[in-house]
Write a protein that holds these residues in place. Structure first.
Motif, PDB file in Angstrom:
ATOM      1  N   TRP A  53       4.344   5.644 -15.361  1.00  0.00           N
ATOM      2  CA  TRP A  53       3.268   4.929 -14.141  1.00  0.00           C
ATOM      3  C   TRP A  53       3.431   6.048 -13.194  1.00  0.00           C
ATOM      4  CZ3 TRP A  53       0.046   0.897 -14.267  1.00  0.00           C
ATOM      5  CH2 TRP A  53       0.013   0.189 -15.232  1.00  0.00           C
ATOM      6  N   PHE A  54       2.074   6.362 -12.561  1.00  0.00           N
ATOM      7  CA  PHE A  54       1.799   7.018 -11.315  1.00  0.00           C
ATOM      8  C   PHE A  54       2.495   8.492 -11.650  1.00  0.00           C
ATOM      9  CE2 PHE A  54       2.452   2.616 -10.110  1.00  0.00           C
ATOM     10  CZ  PHE A  54       1.465   2.249  -9.994  1.00  0.00           C
ATOM     11  N   VAL A  55       2.065   9.312 -12.745  1.00  0.00           N
ATOM     12  CA  VAL A  55       2.518  10.313 -13.249  1.00  0.00           C
ATOM     13  C   VAL A  55       2.383  11.710 -12.112  1.00  0.00           C
ATOM     14  CG1 VAL A  55       2.377  11.827 -15.226  1.00  0.00           C
ATOM     15  CG2 VAL A  55       1.595   9.570 -15.595  1.00  0.00           C
ATOM     16  N   ASP A  56       3.661  12.103 -12.211  1.00  0.00           N
ATOM     17  CA  ASP A  56       3.733  13.457 -11.212  1.00  0.00           C
ATOM     18  C   ASP A  56       3.963  12.782  -9.704  1.00  0.00           C
ATOM     19  OD1 ASP A  56       3.799  15.042 -13.126  1.00  0.00           O
ATOM     20  OD2 ASP A  56       1.594  15.414 -13.129  1.00  0.00           O
ATOM     21  N   GLY A  57       3.765  11.558  -9.432  1.00  0.00           N
ATOM     22  CA  GLY A  57       4.106  11.001  -7.973  1.00  0.00           C
ATOM     23  C   GLY A  57       5.324  11.262  -7.527  1.00  0.00           C
ATOM     24  N   LYS A  58       5.385  11.753  -6.183  1.00  0.00           N
ATOM     25  CA  LYS A  58       6.990  11.761  -5.568  1.00  0.00           C
ATOM     26  C   LYS A  58       6.996  10.979  -4.597  1.00  0.00           C
ATOM     27  CE  LYS A  58       7.213  15.776  -8.130  1.00  0.00           C
ATOM     28  NZ  LYS A  58       7.876  15.609  -9.364  1.00  0.00           N
ATOM     29  N   LEU A  59       8.206  10.206  -4.376  1.00  0.00           N
ATOM     30  CA  LEU A  59       8.558   9.446  -3.513  1.00  0.00           C
ATOM     31  C   LEU A  59      10.116   9.184  -3.315  1.00  0.00           C
ATOM     32  CD1 LEU A  59       8.199   5.962  -4.815  1.00  0.00           C
ATOM     33  CD2 LEU A  59       8.242   7.921  -6.533  1.00  0.00           C
ATOM     34  N   ASN A  60      10.399   8.390  -2.204  1.00  0.00           N
ATOM     35  CA  ASN A  60      11.757   7.926  -2.400  1.00  0.00           C
ATOM     36  C   ASN A  60      11.743   6.395  -1.874  1.00  0.00           C
ATOM     37  OD1 ASN A  60      14.476   7.109  -1.215  1.00  0.00           O
ATOM     38  ND2 ASN A  60      14.993   8.871  -2.077  1.00  0.00           N
ATOM     39  N   ILE A  61      12.063   5.417  -2.820  1.00  0.00           N
ATOM     40  CA  ILE A  61      11.835   3.984  -2.585  1.00  0.00           C
ATOM     41  C   ILE A  61      12.543   3.473  -1.198  1.00  0.00           C
ATOM     42  CG2 ILE A  61      14.086   3.369  -3.929  1.00  0.00           C
ATOM     43  CD1 ILE A  61      12.500   1.129  -5.349  1.00  0.00           C
ATOM     44  N   THR A  62      13.618   4.135  -0.940  1.00  0.00           N
ATOM     45  CA  THR A  62      14.191   3.808   0.417  1.00  0.00           C
ATOM     46  C   THR A  62      13.410   4.235   1.644  1.00  0.00           C
ATOM     47  OG1 THR A  62      15.694   5.835   0.906  1.00  0.00           O
ATOM     48  CG2 THR A  62      16.652   4.029  -0.332  1.00  0.00           C
ATOM     49  N   GLU A  63      12.634   5.122   1.420  1.00  0.00           N
ATOM     50  CA  GLU A  63      11.600   5.560   2.675  1.00  0.00           C
ATOM     51  C   GLU A  63      10.603   4.315   2.670  1.00  0.00           C
ATOM     52  OE1 GLU A  63      11.401  10.310   3.150  1.00  0.00           O
ATOM     53  OE2 GLU A  63       9.782   9.236   1.702  1.00  0.00           O
ATOM     54  N   ASN A  64      10.267   3.691   1.692  1.00  0.00           N
ATOM     55  CA  ASN A  64       9.391   2.596   1.660  1.00  0.00           C
ATOM     56  C   ASN A  64      10.027   1.384   2.172  1.00  0.00           C
ATOM     57  OD1 ASN A  64       6.567   3.278   0.358  1.00  0.00           O
ATOM     58  ND2 ASN A  64       7.998   4.459  -0.677  1.00  0.00           N
ATOM     59  N   ILE A  65      11.127   1.347   2.393  1.00  0.00           N
ATOM     60  CA  ILE A  65      11.921   0.134   3.048  1.00  0.00           C
ATOM     61  C   ILE A  65      12.110   0.607   4.455  1.00  0.00           C
ATOM     62  CG2 ILE A  65      13.970  -1.332   3.183  1.00  0.00           C
ATOM     63  CD1 ILE A  65      14.355  -0.756   0.110  1.00  0.00           C
ATOM     64  N   PHE A  66      12.779   1.776   4.840  1.00  0.00           N
ATOM     65  CA  PHE A  66      13.175   2.194   6.095  1.00  0.00           C
ATOM     66  C   PHE A  66      12.356   2.889   6.909  1.00  0.00           C
ATOM     67  CE2 PHE A  66      17.331   1.590   3.648  1.00  0.00           C
ATOM     68  CZ  PHE A  66      17.513   0.533   4.084  1.00  0.00           C
ATOM     69  N   GLU A  67      11.925   4.333   6.534  1.00  0.00           N
ATOM     70  CA  GLU A  67      11.012   4.915   7.453  1.00  0.00           C
ATOM     71  C   GLU A  67       9.734   4.059   7.609  1.00  0.00           C
ATOM     72  OE1 GLU A  67      13.221   6.002   5.549  1.00  0.00           O
ATOM     73  OE2 GLU A  67      13.892   7.931   6.319  1.00  0.00           O
ATOM     74  N   ARG A  68       9.356   3.172   6.591  1.00  0.00           N
ATOM     75  CA  ARG A  68       8.210   2.324   6.930  1.00  0.00           C
ATOM     76  C   ARG A  68       8.184   1.295   8.065  1.00  0.00           C
ATOM     77  NH1 ARG A  68       4.520   0.810   2.495  1.00  0.00           N
ATOM     78  NH2 ARG A  68       3.454  -1.115   3.279  1.00  0.00           N
ATOM     79  N   PHE A  69       9.352   0.977   7.924  1.00  0.00           N
ATOM     80  CA  PHE A  69       9.766  -0.485   8.743  1.00  0.00           C
ATOM     81  C   PHE A  69      10.487  -0.080   9.935  1.00  0.00           C
ATOM     82  CE2 PHE A  69       9.256  -2.787   4.598  1.00  0.00           C
ATOM     83  CZ  PHE A  69       7.805  -3.160   4.802  1.00  0.00           C
ATOM     84  N   LEU A  70      11.073   0.985  10.194  1.00  0.00           N
ATOM     85  CA  LEU A  70      11.937   1.150  11.314  1.00  0.00           C
ATOM     86  C   LEU A  70      11.327   0.972  12.598  1.00  0.00           C
ATOM     87  CD1 LEU A  70      14.838   1.759  10.847  1.00  0.00           C
ATOM     88  CD2 LEU A  70      14.354   4.167  11.064  1.00  0.00           C
ATOM     89  N   TYR A  71      10.292   1.498  12.676  1.00  0.00           N
ATOM     90  CA  TYR A  71       9.377   1.219  14.089  1.00  0.00           C
ATOM     91  C   TYR A  71       8.834  -0.277  14.555  1.00  0.00           C
ATOM     92  CZ  TYR A  71      10.544   6.072  14.337  1.00  0.00           C
ATOM     93  OH  TYR A  71      11.243   7.153  14.268  1.00  0.00           O
ATOM     94  N   THR A  72       8.478  -0.950  13.203  1.00  0.00           N
ATOM     95  CA  THR A  72       7.924  -2.299  13.300  1.00  0.00           C
ATOM     96  C   THR A  72       8.876  -3.322  13.427  1.00  0.00           C
ATOM     97  OG1 THR A  72       7.304  -1.998  11.182  1.00  0.00           O
ATOM     98  CG2 THR A  72       5.595  -1.499  13.143  1.00  0.00           C
ATOM     99  N   LYS A  73       9.968  -2.954  12.553  1.00  0.00           N
ATOM    100  CA  LYS A  73      10.804  -4.171  12.182  1.00  0.00           C
ATOM    101  C   LYS A  73      12.149  -3.516  12.402  1.00  0.00           C
ATOM    102  CE  LYS A  73       8.106  -6.144   8.657  1.00  0.00           C
ATOM    103  NZ  LYS A  73       8.056  -7.331   8.724  1.00  0.00           N
ATOM    104  N   GLY A  74      12.468  -2.585  13.212  1.00  0.00           N
ATOM    105  CA  GLY A  74      13.884  -2.036  13.394  1.00  0.00           C
ATOM    106  C   GLY A  74      14.896  -3.326  13.878  1.00  0.00           C
ATOM    107  N   ASP A  75      14.459  -4.186  14.574  1.00  0.00           N
ATOM    108  CA  ASP A  75      15.458  -5.225  15.255  1.00  0.00           C
ATOM    109  C   ASP A  75      15.276  -6.646  14.450  1.00  0.00           C
ATOM    110  OD1 ASP A  75      16.249  -3.673  17.093  1.00  0.00           O
ATOM    111  OD2 ASP A  75      14.635  -4.034  18.457  1.00  0.00           O
TER     112      ASP A  75
END
Ligand code: PRX
Length: 631
Positions: A53-75
């Protein structure tokens, strides 16, 4: 993320997902953060099998938790942790706290030479550090394999050896109800047989006196002490392994089910948000252990990818009293509560008094998973816990499916007791007869297969792709075979009836009968054994072992006790037979195969109508077994 909000919306989404699956999933994948976009949504064939699935896509699953939410949900709380003992303080980790802990531990793992692709076994209690451990592995590209901390040293060693883990993460001891379990001893024993393991990291949890082997064992608090709270996320390919999770099958040793990064991420978040109808700000609680797939997908990954607050509970439902679950629901104002039918049935035996002191008015959605829920337990849950106002989502899925495949959408799909109801968008279940013909229409029953890939499906079994093909893709060529038998009723609703293979489901835990037999056969006085499941009021299925043994040296009672202990030592307490019957022989066909059908009937206490026994090599033994069983 497109969320289903009406029943017609569900049909609409479902239709789209079937007509244009690639387009459907692409639209959902686009809501995540990718370091590089995929070139192709899906490449697949079920012959090899090969699914990407999503062939050749590059990512890190934790960025989709942390970098994604840090500014809106840090607290915002990411994890609320409730300890085994209610007198101990609970802990809250915000998204920022969790991010920093994950980064520190990621750096610690790097400092002990863990690199991308290494396998890390996690044998830990239900504490936030276990979540930190999983996410730190994902952050640096190491592959985690969580082993349920109730498994024996032999089971642990088998898993470590199979995946050739470099590091084991554990604790000095675990609290479980009134007990303190010295798990480090279990690890020490296992590691004697595991040369691949170079280091262990030990979390101090119970202050149990333990041996620390110099040069191998390190304390968790020491390894993180000087580490930075920043750590760049490794770039992972969509199809890089995220984790291996061992599960039992009908033959041989447990196999390592492999899940990969991109598809698993997309599906766990999508299914979590839709099935439970999680609303921002809700507190969601799944009572599973992280040692099982439910803990992976619906305590850690799904909820955190959705920016949810997920509650982790270290203890057991009945400690220090049988109202503990409900006390926790009130204490933390839980909105979605997800558990196993076996827990419901066990609590049901205590009556409704333990519930009375609690309001339970925060609850909006109830869920079940892991085994069929009987109507009585469903009604008890619905009436006494949900107070007749919370929809129950009976979620059907498997370790191999990575996420929930058949389930009501909470509050949207009309429910029916003991029915998992309908497939989620993207899931194409079919029912096949034993010859592999598809049974169309409603009011049909047969083998449950899936005919099209979904993003979180297993990709292989670790180190043995042929086993994956054989187990799941060979019985019905062109389909993924679940091993379950299912009924589609007159309304098109699915009801899971149970396994068709030699796998039994004990308290929602999957157990291969062959695995239990192998453990029993390790007892020096056992000559042969046959294990079957039988209906059990609380566990769903109990383990019934028929054993041929040398009876000249022990009383029957002490032999039975020793056999139980042998199974406990080799697999762990969850595999201990509920009933052991010493028999003079086992019913066998002329080709030497044990006729389990007959044993299943006798084990269930019903010896009428045993079918044709004339083809047996030893039909007389059936009468002997019936006599021994008193049926
Ligand atoms: O037989 C089905 C049963 O549990 C099996 C999967 O077990 P495991 O991989 O350990 O995963 C359990 C948690 C996802 C299935 O093949 N099962 C799971 N959920 C249900 C179920 N049986 C009936 N109803 C369910 N909701």
């Amino acid at each position: 993320m497109p969320k289903i909000t009406t029943f017609s919306g569900y049909f609409h989404e479902y239709q789209k997902s079937i007509v244009q699956p690639q387009k459907f999933w692409e639209r959902i994948a686009e809501t995540f953060h990718w370091k590089k976009r995929w070139t192709n949504v899906l490449d697949w064939n079920f012959e090899e099998p090969s699914v990407k699935w999503f062939v050749d896509g590059k990512l890190n699953i934790t960025e989709n938790i942390f970098e994604r939410f840090l500014y809106t949900k840090g607290d915002q709380p990411a994890i609320i942790w409730e300890p085994n003992n209610p007198k101990e303080a609970y802990r809250v980790l915000t998204y920022r706290d969790l991010y920093e802990e994950v980064n520190r531990f990621s750096n610690a793992l790097k400092s002990i030479a863990v690199v991308k692709g290494d396998r890390v076994v996690i044998y830990m209690p239900m504490v936030p550090e276990a979540a930190v451990a999983m996410l730190a592995c994902a952050r640096i590209g190491a592959i985690h394999s969580v082993v349920f901390a109730g498994f024996s040293s032999t089971s642990l060693a088998d898993r470590i050896k199979d995946c050739k883990a470099k590091v084991v993460l554990t604790s000095d001891g675990n609290f479980r109800g009134a007990k303190t379990i010295p798990v480090k001893d279990v690890v020490d024993e296992a590691l004697e047989k595991c040369p691949s393991v170079k280091s262990t990291v030990v979390l101090k949890r119970t202050n149990t006196e333990i041996n620390m082997r110099v040069g191998r064992d390190m304390w968790w608090h020491d390894v993180i002490e000087n580490e930075s709270t920043e750590c760049n996320a490794e770039t992972m390919d969509s199809e890089d392994m995220l984790f291996i999770l061992y599960t039992s099958g009908s033959t041989g040793k447990p196999k390592g089910v492999v899940h990969t990064t991109g598809g698993y991420m997309v599906y766990t978040k999508y299914s979590f948000e839709n099935v439970f109808q999680y609303q921002q700000g809700d507190v969601y609680w799944c009572t599973a252990d992280i040692g099982w797939i439910t803990g992976h997908s619906y305590i850690i990954y799904g909820p955190l990818l959705a920016g949810a607050t997920t509650l982790m509970f270290e203890g057991v439902p009945t400690f220090p009293h049988p109202g503990r679950f409900w006390e926790i629901v009130d204490k933390h104002q839980v909105n979605q509560f997800y558990t196993a039918p076996t827990a419901i049935r066990a609590l049901q035996t205590h009556g409704i008094e333990p519930i009375a002191p609690f309001k339970l008015d925060s609850l909006k959605v109830l869920g079940t998973v892991g085994e069929p829920i009987n109507e009585e337990a469903w009604h008890w849950y619905h009436d006494h816990i949900g107070k007749n106002r919370c929809p129950i989502v009976d979620t059907w899925w498997q370790t191999e499916t990575g996420g929930i495949l058949v389930s009501p959408i909470a509050g949207i799909t009309p429910t029916k007791p003991s029915y998992a109801t309908m497939p989620l968008p993207g899931i194409q279940p079919v029912i096949l007869d034993n010859e592999g013909n598809e049974l169309f229409g409603n009011s049909v029953e047969g083998n449950l297969c899936i005919k099209f890939p979904w993003p979180s499906m297993l990709r292989t079994t670790y180190g043995d792709h042929e086993r994956c093909r054989q187990t799941y893709f060979s019985s019905f060529p062109g389909y993924y075979f679940t091993g379950d038998v299912v009924r589609r009723d007159e309304d098109g609703y699915y009801r899971i009836l149970g396994r068709v293979d030699d796998v039994i489901n004990v308290s929602g835990h999957r157990m291969g009968t062959a695995e239990v037999e192998n453990a029993i056969d390790e007892h020096p006085l056992v000559i042969e054994s046959a294990v079957v499941g039988y209906p059990h009021d609380i566990k769903g299925q109990g383990i019934f072992a028929f054993v041929i043994a040398d009876m000249s040296q022990r009383s029957e009672e002490s032999l039975i006790q020793e056999i139980r202990e042998t199974v406990n030592r080799i697999i762990g307490p969850i595999a201990k037979p509920d009933k052991i019957l010493v028999v003079p022989g086992l019913p066998k066909t002329r080709s030497g195969k044990i006729m389990r059908r007959i044993l299943r009937k006798i084990a269930s206490g019903d010896a009428s109508n045993l079918g044709d026994t004339s083809t047996l090599l030893n039909p007389e033994v059936v009468e002997d077994i019936k006599k021994a069983a008193g049926v």
